[in-house]
Design a protein around this motif. Structure first.
Motif, PDB file in Angstrom:
ATOM      1  N   ALA A  12       0.828  -1.210   0.000  1.00 33.85           N
ATOM      2  CA  ALA A  12       0.000   0.000   0.000  1.00 33.85           C
ATOM      3  C   ALA A  12       0.861   1.257   0.000  1.00 33.85           C
ATOM      4  O   ALA A  12       0.574   2.226  -0.722  1.00 33.85           O
ATOM      5  CB  ALA A  12      -0.933  -0.016   1.216  1.00 33.85           C
ATOM      6  N   ALA A  13       1.918   1.243   0.795  1.00 34.74           N
ATOM      7  CA  ALA A  13       2.796   2.418   0.872  1.00 34.74           C
ATOM      8  C   ALA A  13       3.468   2.686  -0.465  1.00 34.74           C
ATOM      9  O   ALA A  13       3.577   3.846  -0.905  1.00 34.74           O
ATOM     10  CB  ALA A  13       3.835   2.209   1.973  1.00 34.74           C
ATOM     11  N   ALA A  14       3.936   1.624  -1.137  1.00 34.78           N
ATOM     12  CA  ALA A  14       4.620   1.793  -2.419  1.00 34.78           C
ATOM     13  C   ALA A  14       3.680   2.344  -3.486  1.00 34.78           C
ATOM     14  O   ALA A  14       4.039   3.255  -4.243  1.00 34.78           O
ATOM     15  CB  ALA A  14       5.213   0.466  -2.866  1.00 34.78           C
ATOM     16  N   ILE A  15       2.465   1.797  -3.560  1.00 38.19           N
ATOM     17  CA  ILE A  15       1.516   2.239  -4.586  1.00 38.19           C
ATOM     18  C   ILE A  15       1.034   3.658  -4.295  1.00 38.19           C
ATOM     19  O   ILE A  15       0.912   4.493  -5.201  1.00 38.19           O
ATOM     20  CB  ILE A  15       0.339   1.250  -4.678  1.00 38.19           C
ATOM     21  N   ALA A  16       0.771   3.959  -3.033  1.00 36.20           N
ATOM     22  CA  ALA A  16       0.326   5.310  -2.667  1.00 36.20           C
ATOM     23  C   ALA A  16       1.407   6.338  -2.972  1.00 36.20           C
ATOM     24  O   ALA A  16       1.125   7.431  -3.493  1.00 36.20           O
ATOM     25  CB  ALA A  16      -0.053   5.346  -1.194  1.00 36.20           C
ATOM     26  N   ALA A  17       2.658   6.007  -2.688  1.00 37.12           N
ATOM     27  CA  ALA A  17       3.752   6.938  -2.948  1.00 37.12           C
ATOM     28  C   ALA A  17       3.902   7.225  -4.439  1.00 37.12           C
ATOM     29  O   ALA A  17       4.293   8.330  -4.834  1.00 37.12           O
ATOM     30  CB  ALA A  17       5.056   6.374  -2.390  1.00 37.12           C
ATOM     31  N   ALA A  18       3.585   6.230  -5.272  1.00 37.92           N
ATOM     32  CA  ALA A  18       3.702   6.406  -6.723  1.00 37.92           C
ATOM     33  C   ALA A  18       2.447   7.021  -7.338  1.00 37.92           C
ATOM     34  O   ALA A  18       2.435   7.323  -8.534  1.00 37.92           O
ATOM     35  CB  ALA A  18       3.985   5.055  -7.382  1.00 37.92           C
ATOM     36  N   GLY A  19       1.377   7.171  -6.523  1.00 41.06           N
ATOM     37  CA  GLY A  19       0.124   7.695  -7.046  1.00 41.06           C
ATOM     38  C   GLY A  19      -0.571   6.731  -7.982  1.00 41.06           C
ATOM     39  O   GLY A  19      -1.323   7.152  -8.874  1.00 41.06           O
ATOM     40  N   GLY A  20      -0.332   5.432  -7.776  1.00 43.62           N
ATOM     41  CA  GLY A  20      -0.842   4.426  -8.701  1.00 43.62           C
ATOM     42  C   GLY A  20      -2.085   3.721  -8.213  1.00 43.62           C
ATOM     43  O   GLY A  20      -2.809   4.203  -7.332  1.00 43.62           O
ATOM     44  N   SER A  21      -2.340   2.554  -8.784  1.00 45.75           N
ATOM     45  CA  SER A  21      -3.528   1.774  -8.457  1.00 45.75           C
ATOM     46  C   SER A  21      -3.171   0.297  -8.341  1.00 45.75           C
ATOM     47  O   SER A  21      -2.119  -0.148  -8.810  1.00 45.75           O
ATOM     48  CB  SER A  21      -4.621   1.973  -9.515  1.00 45.75           C
ATOM     49  N   LEU A  22      -4.081  -0.455  -7.730  1.00 47.13           N
ATOM     50  CA  LEU A  22      -3.852  -1.861  -7.378  1.00 47.13           C
ATOM     51  C   LEU A  22      -4.749  -2.781  -8.192  1.00 47.13           C
ATOM     52  O   LEU A  22      -5.943  -2.489  -8.394  1.00 47.13           O
ATOM     53  CB  LEU A  22      -4.155  -2.059  -5.885  1.00 47.13           C
ATOM     54  N   MET A  23      -4.179  -3.905  -8.640  1.00 45.55           N
ATOM     55  CA  MET A  23      -4.960  -4.992  -9.238  1.00 45.55           C
ATOM     56  C   MET A  23      -4.500  -6.264  -8.539  1.00 45.55           C
ATOM     57  O   MET A  23      -3.395  -6.749  -8.787  1.00 45.55           O
ATOM     58  CB  MET A  23      -4.718  -5.054 -10.748  1.00 45.55           C
ATOM     59  N   LEU A  24      -5.330  -6.804  -7.664  1.00 53.38           N
ATOM     60  CA  LEU A  24      -4.909  -7.865  -6.748  1.00 53.38           C
ATOM     61  C   LEU A  24      -5.695  -9.142  -6.984  1.00 53.38           C
ATOM     62  O   LEU A  24      -6.927  -9.129  -7.087  1.00 53.38           O
ATOM     63  CB  LEU A  24      -5.120  -7.400  -5.301  1.00 53.38           C
ATOM     64  N   THR A  25      -4.968 -10.262  -7.065  1.00 51.42           N
ATOM     65  CA  THR A  25      -5.621 -11.560  -7.148  1.00 51.42           C
ATOM     66  C   THR A  25      -4.892 -12.550  -6.247  1.00 51.42           C
ATOM     67  O   THR A  25      -3.678 -12.459  -6.047  1.00 51.42           O
ATOM     68  CB  THR A  25      -5.674 -12.090  -8.592  1.00 51.42           C
ATOM     69  N   PHE A  26      -5.648 -13.467  -5.677  1.00 51.51           N
ATOM     70  CA  PHE A  26      -5.111 -14.483  -4.773  1.00 51.51           C
ATOM     71  C   PHE A  26      -5.128 -15.842  -5.463  1.00 51.51           C
ATOM     72  O   PHE A  26      -5.850 -16.060  -6.437  1.00 51.51           O
ATOM     73  CB  PHE A  26      -5.953 -14.569  -3.492  1.00 51.51           C
ATOM     74  N   SER A  27      -4.342 -16.781  -4.920  1.00 56.91           N
ATOM     75  CA  SER A  27      -4.360 -18.155  -5.424  1.00 56.91           C
ATOM     76  C   SER A  27      -5.237 -19.010  -4.527  1.00 56.91           C
ATOM     77  O   SER A  27      -5.680 -18.581  -3.453  1.00 56.91           O
ATOM     78  CB  SER A  27      -2.935 -18.726  -5.476  1.00 56.91           C
ATOM     79  N   ARG A  28      -5.463 -20.241  -4.963  1.00 55.34           N
ATOM     80  CA  ARG A  28      -6.252 -21.166  -4.144  1.00 55.34           C
ATOM     81  C   ARG A  28      -5.541 -21.498  -2.837  1.00 55.34           C
ATOM     82  O   ARG A  28      -6.157 -21.952  -1.878  1.00 55.34           O
ATOM     83  CB  ARG A  28      -6.516 -22.460  -4.926  1.00 55.34           C
ATOM     84  N   ARG A  29      -4.221 -21.294  -2.809  1.00 56.85           N
ATOM     85  CA  ARG A  29      -3.453 -21.647  -1.611  1.00 56.85           C
ATOM     86  C   ARG A  29      -3.388 -20.524  -0.586  1.00 56.85           C
ATOM     87  O   ARG A  29      -2.837 -20.704   0.493  1.00 56.85           O
ATOM     88  CB  ARG A  29      -2.022 -22.040  -2.013  1.00 56.85           C
ATOM     89  N   THR A  30      -3.933 -19.353  -0.906  1.00 58.46           N
ATOM     90  CA  THR A  30      -3.867 -18.241   0.036  1.00 58.46           C
ATOM     91  C   THR A  30      -4.736 -18.543   1.246  1.00 58.46           C
ATOM     92  O   THR A  30      -5.943 -18.784   1.095  1.00 58.46           O
ATOM     93  CB  THR A  30      -4.347 -16.935  -0.617  1.00 58.46           C
ATOM     94  N   PRO A  31      -4.180 -18.546   2.463  1.00 58.08           N
ATOM     95  CA  PRO A  31      -5.006 -18.797   3.653  1.00 58.08           C
ATOM     96  C   PRO A  31      -6.118 -17.753   3.769  1.00 58.08           C
ATOM     97  O   PRO A  31      -5.924 -16.573   3.451  1.00 58.08           O
ATOM     98  CB  PRO A  31      -4.005 -18.678   4.807  1.00 58.08           C
ATOM     99  N   SER A  32      -7.279 -18.166   4.235  1.00 56.64           N
ATOM    100  CA  SER A  32      -8.439 -17.276   4.272  1.00 56.64           C
ATOM    101  C   SER A  32      -8.199 -16.050   5.144  1.00 56.64           C
ATOM    102  O   SER A  32      -8.639 -14.946   4.810  1.00 56.64           O
ATOM    103  CB  SER A  32      -9.673 -18.040   4.757  1.00 56.64           C
ATOM    104  N   GLU A  33      -7.496 -16.217   6.275  1.00 55.47           N
ATOM    105  CA  GLU A  33      -7.247 -15.073   7.145  1.00 55.47           C
ATOM    106  C   GLU A  33      -6.286 -14.085   6.484  1.00 55.47           C
ATOM    107  O   GLU A  33      -6.480 -12.863   6.582  1.00 55.47           O
ATOM    108  CB  GLU A  33      -6.683 -15.540   8.489  1.00 55.47           C
ATOM    109  N   ALA A  34      -5.274 -14.589   5.805  1.00 57.41           N
ATOM    110  CA  ALA A  34      -4.353 -13.702   5.079  1.00 57.41           C
ATOM    111  C   ALA A  34      -5.092 -12.970   3.970  1.00 57.41           C
ATOM    112  O   ALA A  34      -4.865 -11.770   3.736  1.00 57.41           O
ATOM    113  CB  ALA A  34      -3.189 -14.508   4.508  1.00 57.41           C
TER     114      ALA A  34
END
Length: 329
Positions: free
Chosen positions: A194-216
């Protein structure tokens, strides 16, 4: 193969997308070089037989829901068999024997058995496999091509085109034998991103895998929702390919050879996100060293300064090697 007829290619896996896409990606790369017809077979073993050594498995032990891996007595053998994953190993050995050499048998990944049992093994260089039948590549074969990701982006253009640059695709893996994504690490990772994208004034495109723990997944979604962008909620089509097309930068966790290799095929700057190690993993260290030596990746340090490199195109290189080996035989 009859003169003038398309090459017949049979792709075989247990049906898991990350596994199947390796064999299918190699088949499609061959199809881009020569006329070819591709068929896909998905197989699985009955639970009671699944953990048996490959040498003890027979076709009768396959689950009734599996596709029939071999042709009927009235059907021809395929010219080329491309298989991926542990489940396919006994079938690959069998088709080479039963076809009497009519079928050229290619196994991707390290089969963890003698490579000479197959006509060719397309293996990740980081696995350290050797032998006359082994063709090493950086990472794994995959289906990413410029045309494919450009076509995929069309369906998401309305949501992605208005996003401010730099657009940062973030590909998050999860728990594996070598790595973990704990809640505490998810907090730190999300805040750094978040800090890196905010500092650059950019935007996020985020996707998770099937292995990503639900809490994470929950933590990262919550903490990164403050940014402009799109976080895939697992409803509808996965926007991964569209993200790769639209991204100016790609961040990918270090636990997935597939994701890192796919990202490096785009020619866009790829930064590797650290995970929590569960045990020493020399092969992942070798993979990331190879990708960094190619110029594709750098460790994530919060900086989003771009750079350029020649897109990694190992799947096409392997496809040419398969055709050359078939011609030589």
């Amino acid at each position: 193969m009859e003169v003038g007829s398309p090459l017949s290619i049979q792709v075989v896996s247990d049906g898991r997308a990350g596994i199947e896409n390796q064999a299918l990606g190699l088949a499609e790369a061959i199809q881009r070089l020569v006329p070819a017809d591709i068929s896909i077979k998905r197989i699985r073993w009955r639970p009671m037989f699944d953990r048996l050594p490959s040498a003890l498995k027979t076709e009768a032990m396959l689950d009734p829901g599996s596709d029939a891996p071999f042709p009927s007595p009235t059907e021809p053998w395929p010219d080329l068999w491309i298989a991926t994953g542990r489940a396919t190993l006994p079938l690959s050995v069998a088709v080479r024997q039963r076809s009497g050499g009519r079928t050229f048998v290619v196994q991707t990944q390290d089969p963890r058995s003698n490579p000479s049992r197959f006509d060719m093994v397309v293996a990740p260089a980081h696995d350290g496999l050797s032998g006359d039948a082994v063709f090493e590549i950086i990472g794994s074969p995959h289906r990413i091509t410029p045309d494919r990701i450009a076509a995929a982006a069309v369906a998401f253009a309305e949501r992605l085109d208005p996003l401010p640059h730099p657009r940062v695709a973030v590909l998050i893996g999860g728990r594996s034998a070598a790595f973990d994504l704990t809640p505490a690490h998810a907090i730190g990772l999300a805040d750094d991103i978040a800090a890196a994208i905010a500092a650059a004034g950019g935007s996020l495109m985020l996707t998770f895998s099937r292995r990503t723990p639900s809490e994470a997944r929950r933590i990262m979604t919550e903490r990164l929702s403050i940014l402009p962008g799109l976080i895939w909620d697992e409803t509808g089509e996965n926007p991964l390919f569209a993200f790769l097309q639209s991204a100016d930068h790609i961040l990918v966790t270090e636990d997935s050879a597939n994701m890192a290799t796919e990202a490096a095929s785009t020619g866009k700057p790829v930064r590797i996100l650290p995970m929590v190690p569960r045990k020493p993993s020399g092969k992942f260290a070798r993979l990331h060293a190879d990708l960094e030596a190619h110029g594709a990746t750098r460790p994530f340090d919060g900086d989003l300064t771009p750079w350029t490199y020649v897109p990694l195109n190992e799947t096409a290189r392997a496809a040419r090697a398969v055709l050359e080996a078939m011609a030589a035989r």
